[in-house]
Design an enzyme around this catalytic site. Structure first.
Site, PDB file in Angstrom:
ATOM      1  N   TYR A 217      -1.327  -0.692  10.813  1.00  0.00           N
ATOM      2  CA  TYR A 217      -1.657  -1.336   9.519  1.00  0.00           C
ATOM      3  C   TYR A 217      -0.505  -1.145   8.527  1.00  0.00           C
ATOM      4  O   TYR A 217      -0.016  -2.094   7.924  1.00  0.00           O
ATOM      5  CB  TYR A 217      -2.957  -0.742   8.949  1.00  0.00           C
ATOM      6  CG  TYR A 217      -3.181  -1.088   7.491  1.00  0.00           C
ATOM      7  CD1 TYR A 217      -3.512  -2.390   7.111  1.00  0.00           C
ATOM      8  CD2 TYR A 217      -3.037  -0.124   6.483  1.00  0.00           C
ATOM      9  CE1 TYR A 217      -3.690  -2.715   5.775  1.00  0.00           C
ATOM     10  CE2 TYR A 217      -3.222  -0.442   5.152  1.00  0.00           C
ATOM     11  CZ  TYR A 217      -3.548  -1.736   4.798  1.00  0.00           C
ATOM     12  OH  TYR A 217      -3.719  -2.049   3.472  1.00  0.00           O
TER      13      TYR A 217
ATOM     14  N   LYS B  13       2.342  -3.848   6.585  1.00  0.00           N
ATOM     15  CA  LYS B  13       2.688  -3.924   5.153  1.00  0.00           C
ATOM     16  C   LYS B  13       4.195  -3.763   4.978  1.00  0.00           C
ATOM     17  O   LYS B  13       4.837  -4.470   4.215  1.00  0.00           O
ATOM     18  CB  LYS B  13       1.937  -2.835   4.372  1.00  0.00           C
ATOM     19  CG  LYS B  13       0.431  -3.037   4.330  1.00  0.00           C
ATOM     20  CD  LYS B  13       0.065  -4.263   3.523  1.00  0.00           C
ATOM     21  CE  LYS B  13      -1.399  -4.603   3.575  1.00  0.00           C
ATOM     22  NZ  LYS B  13      -1.722  -5.909   3.002  1.00  0.00           N
TER      23      LYS B  13
ATOM     24  N   SER C  15       0.838  -1.195   0.000  1.00  0.00           N
ATOM     25  CA  SER C  15       0.000   0.000   0.000  1.00  0.00           C
ATOM     26  C   SER C  15       0.874   1.246   0.000  1.00  0.00           C
ATOM     27  O   SER C  15       1.977   1.241   0.561  1.00  0.00           O
ATOM     28  CB  SER C  15      -0.856  -0.035   1.273  1.00  0.00           C
ATOM     29  OG  SER C  15      -1.414   1.225   1.514  1.00  0.00           O
TER      30      SER C  15
HETATM   31  P1  NAD Z   1     -10.920  -7.190   1.594  1.00  0.00           P
HETATM   32  O1  NAD Z   1     -11.077  -7.144   3.067  1.00  0.00           O
HETATM   33  O2  NAD Z   1     -12.114  -6.974   0.739  1.00  0.00           O
HETATM   34  O3  NAD Z   1     -10.232  -8.552   1.150  1.00  0.00           O
HETATM   35  C1  NAD Z   1      -9.347  -9.270   1.998  1.00  0.00           C
HETATM   36  C2  NAD Z   1      -9.790 -10.715   1.973  1.00  0.00           C
HETATM   37  O4  NAD Z   1      -8.916 -11.484   2.788  1.00  0.00           O
HETATM   38  C3  NAD Z   1     -11.199 -10.922   2.528  1.00  0.00           C
HETATM   39  O5  NAD Z   1     -11.921 -11.751   1.646  1.00  0.00           O
HETATM   40  C4  NAD Z   1     -10.966 -11.606   3.873  1.00  0.00           C
HETATM   41  O6  NAD Z   1     -12.044 -12.457   4.219  1.00  0.00           O
HETATM   42  C5  NAD Z   1      -9.677 -12.360   3.609  1.00  0.00           C
HETATM   43  N1  NAD Z   1      -8.863 -12.635   4.793  1.00  0.00           N
HETATM   44  C6  NAD Z   1      -8.457 -11.758   5.757  1.00  0.00           C
HETATM   45  N2  NAD Z   1      -7.694 -12.392   6.667  1.00  0.00           N
HETATM   46  C7  NAD Z   1      -7.576 -13.676   6.257  1.00  0.00           C
HETATM   47  C8  NAD Z   1      -6.898 -14.811   6.763  1.00  0.00           C
HETATM   48  N3  NAD Z   1      -6.193 -14.758   7.891  1.00  0.00           N
HETATM   49  N4  NAD Z   1      -6.988 -15.979   6.096  1.00  0.00           N
HETATM   50  C9  NAD Z   1      -7.709 -16.070   4.948  1.00  0.00           C
HETATM   51  N5  NAD Z   1      -8.388 -15.027   4.427  1.00  0.00           N
HETATM   52  C10 NAD Z   1      -8.310 -13.840   5.076  1.00  0.00           C
HETATM   53  O7  NAD Z   1      -9.781  -6.115   1.230  1.00  0.00           O
HETATM   54  P2  NAD Z   1      -9.315  -5.567  -0.190  1.00  0.00           P
HETATM   55  O8  NAD Z   1      -9.690  -4.133  -0.268  1.00  0.00           O
HETATM   56  O9  NAD Z   1      -9.703  -6.489  -1.271  1.00  0.00           O
HETATM   57  O10 NAD Z   1      -7.745  -5.608   0.028  1.00  0.00           O
HETATM   58  C11 NAD Z   1      -6.948  -6.712  -0.375  1.00  0.00           C
HETATM   59  C12 NAD Z   1      -5.522  -6.479   0.071  1.00  0.00           C
HETATM   60  O11 NAD Z   1      -5.043  -5.247  -0.470  1.00  0.00           O
HETATM   61  C13 NAD Z   1      -5.353  -6.365   1.593  1.00  0.00           C
HETATM   62  O12 NAD Z   1      -4.160  -7.005   1.964  1.00  0.00           O
HETATM   63  C14 NAD Z   1      -5.250  -4.870   1.814  1.00  0.00           C
HETATM   64  O13 NAD Z   1      -4.508  -4.566   2.971  1.00  0.00           O
HETATM   65  C15 NAD Z   1      -4.532  -4.412   0.556  1.00  0.00           C
HETATM   66  N6  NAD Z   1      -4.805  -2.997   0.218  1.00  0.00           N
HETATM   67  C16 NAD Z   1      -6.085  -2.563   0.098  1.00  0.00           C
HETATM   68  C17 NAD Z   1      -6.342  -1.220  -0.181  1.00  0.00           C
HETATM   69  C18 NAD Z   1      -7.748  -0.694  -0.268  1.00  0.00           C
HETATM   70  O14 NAD Z   1      -7.938   0.530  -0.150  1.00  0.00           O
HETATM   71  N7  NAD Z   1      -8.763  -1.505  -0.511  1.00  0.00           N
HETATM   72  C19 NAD Z   1      -5.275  -0.341  -0.366  1.00  0.00           C
HETATM   73  C20 NAD Z   1      -3.973  -0.828  -0.271  1.00  0.00           C
HETATM   74  C21 NAD Z   1      -3.745  -2.178   0.033  1.00  0.00           C
END
Ligand code: NAD
Ligand code: UDP
Length: 338
Positions: free
Chosen positions: A150, A154, A126
């Site tokens: 958080y 990362k 991120s």
């Molecule tokens: P999201 O919460 O929609 O998706 C994350 C998924 O991981 C979910 O389906 C959740 O059920 C699953 N999960 C969480 N912990 C788990 C575990 N221990 N075992 C198995 N499954 C698990 O989030 P997203 O927006 O799709 O983000 C995906 C990734 O991208 C994350 O790592 C997030 O930190 C990163 N990210 C997101 C953003 C954003 O703004 N959406 C920005 C930068 C980085």
């Protein structure tokens, strides 16, 4: 022969959109997700869009025995690792949960991959790893200094993967630093579906538009920006998904460490986004300017040149498309997947 990819967290927001594109590009996909922030329904919709099947396994990335079993079951060309917790505010209240899920979980996964010789990983990092921008646009050479737990999870996983690549040249790792992912698949079948009150701007606006929330709270009207509200680099989730497919193809071909920003390079303010959404949904949306949200910065946007050089990646979708696609998803699914 079709390549097989393991996608952790594939039922989530970014994961589900990436799975559609992987299936459309001819990859076979296994998703491992514990559904702590998603619904199995999302994967059914992915199958509906792509007209192909996914292997869905319900489970946690911290379950070493399960990981061993999954990785033993077939030959994977790579892993795209989305699974993790992502709420910045919550990470300050429950830091140990974040370190456990995001850091220990990633370590379990990387160890299991190492022991099964699967040495290609794309990691969801991120822009938050940069901390307060010292200059803009943010390029990949900018110093790292996350300012919340958080962001530190990362950063720690990035460090772990950098050390791993330095120790073993067979590893191929993509550290993709996302800016602000928004939007939804144009079918309106999949999109962002936050469990609680949304922390992020776009899902909050779209819930105001369908009447689930009264008004948008605009956090801060006195920033040093053209209209006083925060400026961010919003990227359509389908552009982001395309970045993953391009990164995967580059990394499968040649072992290396790839660290790139995924953004558009352009900033958009809170009020500009609200206006664009009003146009997309065809009605005025109420808002109230509130004090600044602690920890927020005025402006953040990406330098995208490296992603273009290394991957041929360029985000194409406009703010208008981001709003129209979000509105289609939200108005067709007022309560998300439930
Ligand atoms: P999201 O919460 O929609 O998706 C994350 C998924 O991981 C979910 O389906 C959740 O059920 C699953 N999960 C969480 N912990 C788990 C575990 N221990 N075992 C198995 N499954 C698990 O989030 P997203 O927006 O799709 O983000 C995906 C990734 O991208 C994350 O790592 C997030 O930190 C990163 N990210 C997101 C953003 C954003 O703004 N959406 C920005 C930068 C980085
Ligand atoms: N924001 C807002 N109201 C909200 C949520 C967010 O005004 O309900 C603002 C926030 O202050 C920031 C921008 O919208 O300027 C993007 O915030 P978001 O939480 O979506 O992403 P961040 O860049 O903080 O990760």
């Amino acid at each position: 022969m079709e390549k097989h990819i393991l996608v952790t967290g594939g039922a989530g927001y970014i994961g589900s959109h990436t799975c559609v594109q992987l299936l459309e590009r001819g990859y076979q996909v296994t998703v491992l997700d514990n559904y702590c922030n998603s619904s199995p329904q999302a994967l059914k919709r992915v199958e509906q869009i792509a007209e192909k099947k996914i292997e869905a396994i319900e489970g946690d990335i911290r379950n070493q025995a399960l990981l061993e079993q999954v990785l033993r079951s077939k030959t994977y060309s790579g892993v795209i690792h989305f699974a993790g917790l992502k709420a910045v505010g919550e990470s300050s209240e429950k830091p140990l949960e974040y370190y456990d899920n995001n850091v220990s979980g990633s370590l379990s996964l990387i160890r299991a991959m190492q022991s099964h010789g699967v040495k290609c990983m794309i990691f969801s990092s991120s822009a938050t790893v940069y901390g307060d921008p010292k200059y803009l646009p943010l390029d990949e050479a900018h110093g790292l200094g996350p300012v919340n737990p958080y962001g530190r999870t990362k950063f720690m996983v990035e460090e772990m993967l950098r050390d791993l690549v330095a120790s073993d040249s067979q590893w191929s790792v993509g550290l993709l630093r996302y800016f602000n992912p928004v939007g939804a698949h144009p079918s309106g079948l999949i999109g962002e579906d936050p469990r609680d009150v949304p922390n992020n701007l776009m899902p909050f606006i779209s819930q105001v538009a369908v009447g689930r929330r009264q008004h948008l709270n605009v956090f801060g009207g006195d920033y040093d920006t053209p209209d006083g509200t925060g400026v961010r680099d919003y990227i359509h989730v389908d552009d982001l998904a395309k970045g993953h497919v391009l990164a995967l193809e580059t990394l499968i071909e040649r072992a290396r460490l790839l660290t790139v920003n995924l953004g558009t390079g352009a900033g958009c303010s809170v009020l500009e986004m609200l206006k664009a959404f009003e146009t997309a949904c065809g009605k005025p949306l109420s808002h109230q300017v509130q004090p600044r949200r602690p920890g927020d910065i005025a402006t953040s946007f990406a330098d995208c040149r490296l992603a273009e050089q290394e991957l041929g990646f360029r985000a194409e979708r406009t703010i208008r498309q981001m709003c129209e696609d979000t509105w289609r998803w939200q108005s067709n699914n007022q309560n998300g997947y439930s």
